[in-house]
Write a protein that holds these residues in place. Structure first.
Motif, PDB file in Angstrom:
ATOM      1  N   VAL A   1     -18.549 -19.921  53.344  1.00  0.00           N
ATOM      2  CA  VAL A   1     -18.947 -21.262  53.790  1.00  0.00           C
ATOM      3  C   VAL A   1     -19.499 -21.126  55.204  1.00  0.00           C
ATOM      4  O   VAL A   1     -19.286 -20.118  55.856  1.00  0.00           O
TER       5      VAL A   1
ATOM      6  N   GLN B   1     -17.846 -22.449  42.292  1.00  0.00           N
ATOM      7  CA  GLN B   1     -17.364 -21.112  42.621  1.00  0.00           C
ATOM      8  C   GLN B   1     -15.854 -21.004  42.404  1.00  0.00           C
ATOM      9  O   GLN B   1     -15.358 -19.988  41.918  1.00  0.00           O
ATOM     10  N   VAL B   2     -15.144 -22.057  42.808  1.00  0.00           N
ATOM     11  CA  VAL B   2     -13.695 -22.058  42.625  1.00  0.00           C
ATOM     12  C   VAL B   2     -13.369 -21.928  41.137  1.00  0.00           C
ATOM     13  O   VAL B   2     -12.557 -21.101  40.729  1.00  0.00           O
TER      14      VAL B   2
ATOM     15  N   PHE C   1     -11.705 -19.215  51.547  1.00  0.00           N
ATOM     16  CA  PHE C   1     -12.918 -19.829  52.107  1.00  0.00           C
ATOM     17  C   PHE C   1     -13.167 -19.149  53.449  1.00  0.00           C
ATOM     18  O   PHE C   1     -12.366 -19.304  54.372  1.00  0.00           O
TER      19      PHE C   1
ATOM     20  N   LEU D   1     -20.581 -29.751  47.532  1.00  0.00           N
ATOM     21  CA  LEU D   1     -19.253 -29.751  46.925  1.00  0.00           C
ATOM     22  C   LEU D   1     -19.318 -29.234  45.498  1.00  0.00           C
ATOM     23  O   LEU D   1     -18.465 -28.492  45.051  1.00  0.00           O
TER      24      LEU D   1
ATOM     25  N   HIS E   1     -13.783 -29.048  52.449  1.00  0.00           N
ATOM     26  CA  HIS E   1     -13.237 -30.371  52.194  1.00  0.00           C
ATOM     27  C   HIS E   1     -11.826 -30.233  51.638  1.00  0.00           C
ATOM     28  O   HIS E   1     -11.584 -29.360  50.790  1.00  0.00           O
TER      29      HIS E   1
ATOM     30  N   LEU F   1     -11.417 -29.596  48.009  1.00  0.00           N
ATOM     31  CA  LEU F   1     -11.651 -28.265  47.452  1.00  0.00           C
ATOM     32  C   LEU F   1     -10.344 -27.489  47.370  1.00  0.00           C
ATOM     33  O   LEU F   1     -10.085 -26.777  46.398  1.00  0.00           O
TER      34      LEU F   1
ATOM     35  N   ILE G   1     -15.168 -16.973  49.095  1.00  0.00           N
ATOM     36  CA  ILE G   1     -16.264 -17.943  48.997  1.00  0.00           C
ATOM     37  C   ILE G   1     -16.790 -18.132  50.414  1.00  0.00           C
ATOM     38  O   ILE G   1     -16.037 -18.497  51.318  1.00  0.00           O
TER      39      ILE G   1
ATOM     40  N   LEU H   1     -19.654 -25.416  45.664  1.00  0.00           N
ATOM     41  CA  LEU H   1     -18.415 -24.746  46.060  1.00  0.00           C
ATOM     42  C   LEU H   1     -17.358 -24.873  44.956  1.00  0.00           C
ATOM     43  O   LEU H   1     -16.649 -23.917  44.656  1.00  0.00           O
ATOM     44  N   LYS H   2     -17.298 -26.060  44.355  1.00  0.00           N
ATOM     45  CA  LYS H   2     -16.332 -26.241  43.264  1.00  0.00           C
ATOM     46  C   LYS H   2     -16.641 -25.312  42.102  1.00  0.00           C
ATOM     47  O   LYS H   2     -15.743 -24.743  41.487  1.00  0.00           O
TER      48      LYS H   2
ATOM     49  N   ILE I   1      -7.884 -18.000  46.366  1.00  0.00           N
ATOM     50  CA  ILE I   1      -9.241 -18.410  46.742  1.00  0.00           C
ATOM     51  C   ILE I   1      -9.335 -18.355  48.269  1.00  0.00           C
ATOM     52  O   ILE I   1      -8.496 -18.927  48.974  1.00  0.00           O
TER      53      ILE I   1
ATOM     54  N   GLU J   1      -8.220 -29.080  44.675  1.00  0.00           N
ATOM     55  CA  GLU J   1      -8.826 -28.764  43.379  1.00  0.00           C
ATOM     56  C   GLU J   1      -8.476 -27.329  42.959  1.00  0.00           C
ATOM     57  O   GLU J   1      -8.091 -27.083  41.821  1.00  0.00           O
ATOM     58  N   ALA J   2      -8.622 -26.399  43.922  1.00  0.00           N
ATOM     59  CA  ALA J   2      -8.368 -24.991  43.596  1.00  0.00           C
ATOM     60  C   ALA J   2      -6.931 -24.804  43.135  1.00  0.00           C
ATOM     61  O   ALA J   2      -6.674 -24.141  42.122  1.00  0.00           O
TER      62      ALA J   2
END
Lengths: 1109, 146
Positions: free
Chosen positions: B41, A1097-1098, B12, A1091, B48, B51, B39, A1094-1095, B10, B54-55
């Motif tokens: 994955v 990267q965000v 994924f 996490l 998750h 994520l 990104i 990945l965070k 963003i 958050e983004a």
């Protein structure tokens, strides 16, 4: 084998026909359906049944006579037995575990890598100063338009780095003695005049060298020095001095290079050396030369600079070529607008050059060049013209490629130009040609490309002489369909264009097939000459402050044309943790790998970011570089600024550069959070599963079993053989039955093959090296453990819905007709006229592909009939005759015999009519410009080949199929037998329509690739696995989510401190991370994708402040 | 002159289908707007919900999860699990004052280069119509303060 009709059999045995049908249905009579409502049963089965039923055995003989079938199996059977005996005798007693590969092109490299990876030491002999052959000269490969250098480079790099490959450049074979298992090959190693160990590839020798000569790598379109490297990405990347042109070596003065070389690597005293190598087997892959069109005065190739060959044109297109990827014509360096391609120059021509064969690839090459040159320069629509005889787009996806080119406005003209004359100002050319309807034109073009074919050069003929192997009249190595990589000399195998013209995928398949054959005969000596690679100890870097090195690839001009790489480099320098930034022309090339290693040491780097192409294709390469430099391979990140940026934002350079910066920032940020990961190994089930018992499946099974791997072969039907039962002869004229009988007998009697008939795959689980399935066969469910799987489920004839098929019994499919010919030997005398219609159901909107085998198949049958009765009229109605490669001889023979070929177009298809009992075909003849009516006795439809749509299997195994249902390989050029799912391979017609020999080849290649996995007792697991963190409180939400049952809920501790925890089984975990997204508290994570990573990267993508911390 | 709104999205992308499909889009040179930041994955089911939230909280104008077609997941049914979470995420986004249309989940196979380009083009258009992320203003202020 006995073939019968149900009613005939009933008559003979004096029972009702339903009795026979019931026997077949119940399995009491183990008969397999054949064409035209006939069945086939073995004599043994029938005898057994007759005995049970108390029927006199003599009736069997009657049955054969009653149906008028002559079984040719027993006649040929003796040969097969002898064949088997000979095979056994040829297996050497105490073989040597090393192999000599002659030729360092893609074929030789692939064969070498396959063998070196499966336990044999390999010497690769290459005549020039660097390996790669023709492929590095090519700009792009069809049909994906992948950059050829980018896909071949990783293989070249792997080859030069391989611990068990000895690369002999500037070397040639001068003699060979000994026998299979123990050859002595004498090699002449020509002097390089530069010490490989001292040369640092700085290029000063080349700069200082005063002598300029034509650069053969650029096909003479540019000049190089006498001290040179073959091409900038050459492997090995070491300079050499060309003794024939060096001023000192020819005139005894100069020595400039020696004076300036900073390392003293120049050694003019170097002499040629003769070296002897002992090897167990030999693979010959000396490759091709292209036809020299200088002799064709009417094309003026020698006198007109703007008339070039297709290989020269490749160099003009290539980013590493003389125009640096910006196409210019040679006469005045202007961008050409209007370009013409002339096909079949030096192929299919016995008038001026004696090359009667079709070179197989030039049509697709011309289409590719027409498409890619439209990307390079921007002439008006329709400015690209291909003059052709027949467009042979016979490979997978190539018909769509051709159609796409038409849609793009590329003009296809069926005309063979009469001449090329100079236009005014000595630039461009005038082509004089006649179209199909007889009109003559003179048309101006800025440039003309001659699509020259492939040839066997005198040097390559010399190799055949040295090894004393049989060749055909063109000099191609002679082989048989049953083993198309075996030469006439035991222990010497042949591959690539040495056995006939072919494109890259088939050469790669040849290479693996040859490797498989070698592995079969040297099996006793496996692992006796090889060494393990030992990597330097890893530097501890996990807690170290990130010192990141950034390498930005220009990819020729692929990236640099759109993205401002120097701006990107400047940006990279400002990112946190970055201590070194460099921009390379090709970051994937061997020299850059050495450079990265050097920079890691020089700047004490502990993390690497490569901004280039896709990690899916190239990450492994860079990981290897890291390992060699003593860094954990997981301390790298790639920013995909080519496939997912430069290529897809071609018209927005500024925004693309902005995106590239973000991508780079994301990679740099993520890599700073990366930490070393370590792989675990698991035992491999050294067993294989082959699905499909046709020729391809049997060939794969035998190839695996002969390498001592237990193999399960499962077949849906109640007999092995598949489509081959319906074929009589191969295109080379060999009888199919003996080949088939040979395979069946060997498969069924092989101690290491277990055949399951009437079988279905019921379940599938596990991962590469450790699969497990249940197979149901005749009501019994078997559990099968295996490490690899080869899918060879085959394809079949489609059922036509046109040309009165099904309405008139005289209209039949190719296979029905072949059967008819067999049953009715007088057919050729009784009939007066036979019409073959090609492309029935192929190359149309429903099936936009070419079924590939039908042209030669129809012609083969037509020849047989015409030879039997020259008075019989035979017409072949076609859209393009696609007798590619050496099959062209059949086409010529057919025309010589007087078989009439009439061309039709999709918009003007022939029609079939019946008046009374008279059957006829209407067609418009484009040559005479007349409608024709052909009365005929038979109409034979060359129907499309359709893959067996096996929903159940594809659901179970999750492989990918293309839009027509053919199974997709992982990469059309460089992974032609692998599937995207690791451990799975594909062979035969389920991949694309194929000839028998091609199916056999692909099966052997699949077996070779599969044996790389099986050859090791343990395999390294990926390090991308989930792990439980200290935040886990044992809530067990993740347990049910895991698709692989890798997460267990365990109770630990004694009575006093008993609690439940989560554990992960690494062998089962695949790192999918479903558990991660389910866990509400970060109690489980996946390495490499945490996490936090990945965070980061965000945040980096959004340029937030946190990203910069 | 006001700047043209270039949203930041963003993406994924699952390793097996979508990321490979994105590579294929490159090979066939299918053009699409340069607004999405990929990104990689392992599976769409790995992303998750935190994520995504958050983004968007940090100012992304859109988030797109791309995976294999249903039934084609490399890990059996990871994509179905990803889809099952979508509704929950949308509810959370609405509570936060973010249009749920800023978040999408789509399926693209490794062969569908053209479709990959179309999906990104359409989603970018959708985000452009929605305009900048309402939270971005706060975030930018925040950013300046720091």
């Amino acid at each position: 084998m006995i073939e019968f009709r149900v009613n005939k059999m009933a008559e003979l045995l004096d029972v009702h026909r339903n009795t026979i049908t019931n026997w077949i249905k119940s399995g009491k009579l183990k008969a397999a359906p054949s064409v035209a409502k006939r069945y086939i049963v073995s004599k043994e089965e029938l005898t057994e049944l007759f005995r049970e039923e108390g029927i006199p055995a003599e009736l069997i003989e009657k049955l054969k006579i009653a149906n008028g079938i002559k079984s040719n199996i027993s006649e040929n059977f003796k040969d097969i037995k002898e064949f088997v005996e000979i095979k056994k005798k040829t297996l050497p007693k105490k073989p040597i575990g090393s192999v000599m590969v002659v030729g360092g092109g893609i074929t030789g490299i692939q064969a070498g890598l396959d063998l070196a990876d499966s336990g044999y030491y390999v010497h690769i002999v290459e005549k020039s100063s660097a390996v790669g052959g023709v492929m590095p000269k090519i700009d792009k490969t069809f049909p994906t338009d992948d950059c050829a250098m980018c896909i071949v480079s990783p293989k070249l790099v792997k080859c030069v780095r391989h611990f068990n490959i000895n690369l002999l450049t500037l070397s040639e074979v001068v003699g060979v003695s000994g026998d299979v298992g123990n050859f002595t090959v004498k090699i002449k190693k020509n002097p390089r005049y530069i010490d490989i160990n001292k040369c640092i590839s700085c290029g000063i020798c080349s700069q200082k060298c005063p002598k300029k000569v034509d650069d053969e790598f650029n096909e003479g379109l540019s000049r190089r020095k006498a001290a040179y490297i073959k091409f900038p990405q050459a492997v090995p990347l070491k300079y050499s001095i060309d003794g024939a042109n060096c001023i000192y070596l020819t005139r005894n003065k100069c020595r400039a290079c020696e004076k300036f070389c900073p390392t003293g690597a120049i050694n003019f005293d170097e002499q040629e050396e003769i070296l002897n190598y002992n090897v167990g087997a030999i693979i010959l892959a000396p490759g091709l030369t292209t036809y020299d069109p200088s002799g064709l005065d009417f094309y003026n190739y020698k006198n007109m600079p703007d008339v070039v060959t297709n290989l020269e044109f490749e160099r003009l297109l290539s980013a590493s070529g003389p125009c640096f990827g910006h196409l210019k014509r040679p006469s005045d360096n202007k961008e050409p607008g209007k370009i013409a391609w002339i096909q079949c120059v030096g192929s299919r021509n016995i008038n001026r050059c004696d090359n009667g064969y079709c070179s197989s690839v030039c049509c697709s090459v011309a289409i590719k060049q027409a498409i890619t040159s439209s990307h390079h320069c921007h002439g008006e629509n329709g400015c690209r013209t291909i003059f052709y005889n027949e467009i042979r787009a016979h490979g997978k996806e190539l018909e769509k490629y051709y159609e796409n080119a038409r849609d793009m406005g590329i003009r296809f003209l069926k005309a063979m130009p009469h001449s090329i004359e100079p236009a005014k100002d000595d630039s461009g050319a005038i082509i004089r040609y006649m179209t199909e309807d007889g009109s003559i034109f003179n048309e101006n073009f800025d440039m003309v490309v001659l699509s020259v074919g492939m040839e066997v050069s005198p040097e390559i003929r010399k190799i055949s002489d040295i090894f004393k192997i049989n060749v055909d009249k063109y000099g191609f190595a002679a082989t048989e369909s049953i083993n198309p990589v075996e030469s006439s000399r035991p222990g010497v195998f042949v591959a690539g264009t040495f056995t006939g013209p072919k494109a890259i995928p088939k050469s790669v398949i040849d290479a693996s097939a040859a490797a498989c054959e070698v592995a079969k005969i040297l099996i006793e000596a496996k692992d006796t000459k090889t060494h393990e690679k030992i990597y330097p100890e890893e530097l501890v870097a996990d807690h170290a402050e990130p010192r990141t090195g950034v390498f930005i690839c220009s990819c020729g001009i692929n990236i640099a044309d759109v993205i401002d790489v120097s701006e990107l480099s400047d940006y990279a320098k400002k990112l946190p943790g970055v201590v070194y930034v460099e921009n390379n022309l090709f970051t994937c090339s061997a020299d850059t790998q050495a450079l990265i290693s050097g920079k890691i040491k020089e700047f004490n780097l502990n993390r690497i970011v490569v901004a280039a192409c896709s990690p899916l294709t190239h990450e492994i390469l860079f990981q290897e570089t890291l390992k060699e430099a003593g860094i954990n391979p997981y301390l790298i990140e790639m920013a995909n600024i080519r496939n997912q940026n430069a290529w897809v934002h071609q018209n927005q350079p500024e925004l693309a550069t902005q995106k590239a910066k973000d991508q780079l920032c994301m990679a740099v940020t993520k890599v700073s959070k990366n930490y070393p990961l370590f792989t675990q190994s698991v035992p491999v089930h050294q067993k294989a599963l082959v699905i499909g018992g046709g020729i391809a499946g049997m060939s794969a099974a035998l190839s695996l079993a002969d390498q001592r791997y237990d193999t399960f072969l499962i077949e849906r039907d109640n007999r092995l053989g598949g489509n081959a039962w319906n074929l009589e002869r191969t295109n080379k004229g060999e009888a199919v039955r003996p080949i088939l009988e040979y395979f069946i007998e060997n498969v069924e009697n092989h101690p290491q093959i277990k055949v399951l008939k009437n079988a279905r795959l019921k379940s599938f689980a596990g991962s590469v090296g450790n699969f497990v399935s249940e197979v149901e066969s005749n009501g019994i469910v078997h559990t099968v453990d295996y490490g690899v799987c080869v899918i060879a489920t085959g394809a079949g004839e489609s059922i036509p819905d046109e040309y009165m098929f099904g309405e008139d019994r005289r209209v039949m499919t190719q296979l029905q007709f072949e059967r008819e010919m067999k049953l009715n030997p007088t057919l050729s005398y009784k009939a007066k006229s036979i019409v073959f219609i090609q492309c029935v159901g192929s190359r149309d909107s429903k099936r936009p592909y070419c079924s590939r085998v039908c042209c030669a198949h129809s012609i083969k049958n037509a020849i047989k009939l015409k030879e039997a009765n020259p008075l019989l009229d035979i017409f072949i109605l076609h859209r393009d005759i696609r007798t590619f490669g050496l099959q062209e001889e059949l086409y010529k023979k057919a025309r010589d015999l007087g078989i009439i070929f009439i061309r039709y177009y999709l918009k003007n298809k022939p029609t079939v009519k019946r008046e009374g009992n008279e059957l006829y075909v209407n067609i418009f003849d484009p040559i005479s410009q007349q409608p024709l009516r052909i009365y005929t006795d038979y109409i034979v439809l060359a129907t499309a080949i359709e893959p067996d749509q096996n929903e159940e299997l594809s659901q179970l195994l999750k492989y990918y199929v293309n839009s027509e249902g053919f199974i997709n390989e992982a990469h059309p050029n460089l992974a032609p037998v692998e599937l995207a799912v690791e451990g799975f391979f594909v062979a035969g017609m389920c991949n694309y329509p194929k000839l028998i020999d091609e199916s056999i080849l692909q099966a052997k290649a699949a077996a070779s690739r599969a044996s790389l996995i099986l050859s090791k007792k343990d395999m390294q697991l990926d390090a991308i696995k989930s792990f439980v963190t200290e935040k886990c409180d044992g809530c067990a939400l993740c347990v049910d989510v895991c698709p692989f049952k890798a997460i267990k809920f365990e109770e630990i501790g004694d009575n006093r401190d008993k609690h439940k925890i989560i554990t992960v089984d690494n062998a089962l975990c695949k790192g999918c991370g479903l558990c991660v997204a389910t866990c509400p508290k970060g109690g489980i994570e996946v390495h490499g994708f945490t996490l936090e990573q990945l965070k980061s990267q965000v945040h980096a993508a959004l340029n937030t402040t946190e990203a910069l911390n | 002159m006001p700047d043209k709104f270039e949203p930041k999205i963003i993406g994924f992308l699952c390793n097996w289908c979508a990321y490979a499909g994105g590579d294929v889009a490159g090979v066939i040179r299918a053009q699409y707007p340069p607004n999405m930041r990929p990104i990689r994955v392992m599976c769409s089911g790995m992303v998750h919900p935190d994520l995504v939230v958050e983004a968007l909280k940090m100012g992304a104008d859109g988030v797109i999860i791309m995976g294999c077609h249903i039934g084609q997941c490399h890990y059996q049914d990871g994509n179905s699990k990803a889809m099952a979470r979508v509704e929950v995420v949308r509810v959370v986004l609405e509570d936060m004052g973010i249009e749920p249309e800023r978040f999408a989940i789509v399926w693209v196979s490794s062969a569908e280069g053209k479709r990959f380009a179309k999906v990104i083009t359409d989603f970018t258009d959708q985000i452009k119509t929605l305009g900048p992320n309402p939270l971005r203003k706060d975030f930018e202020l925040n950013f300046k303060r720091v």
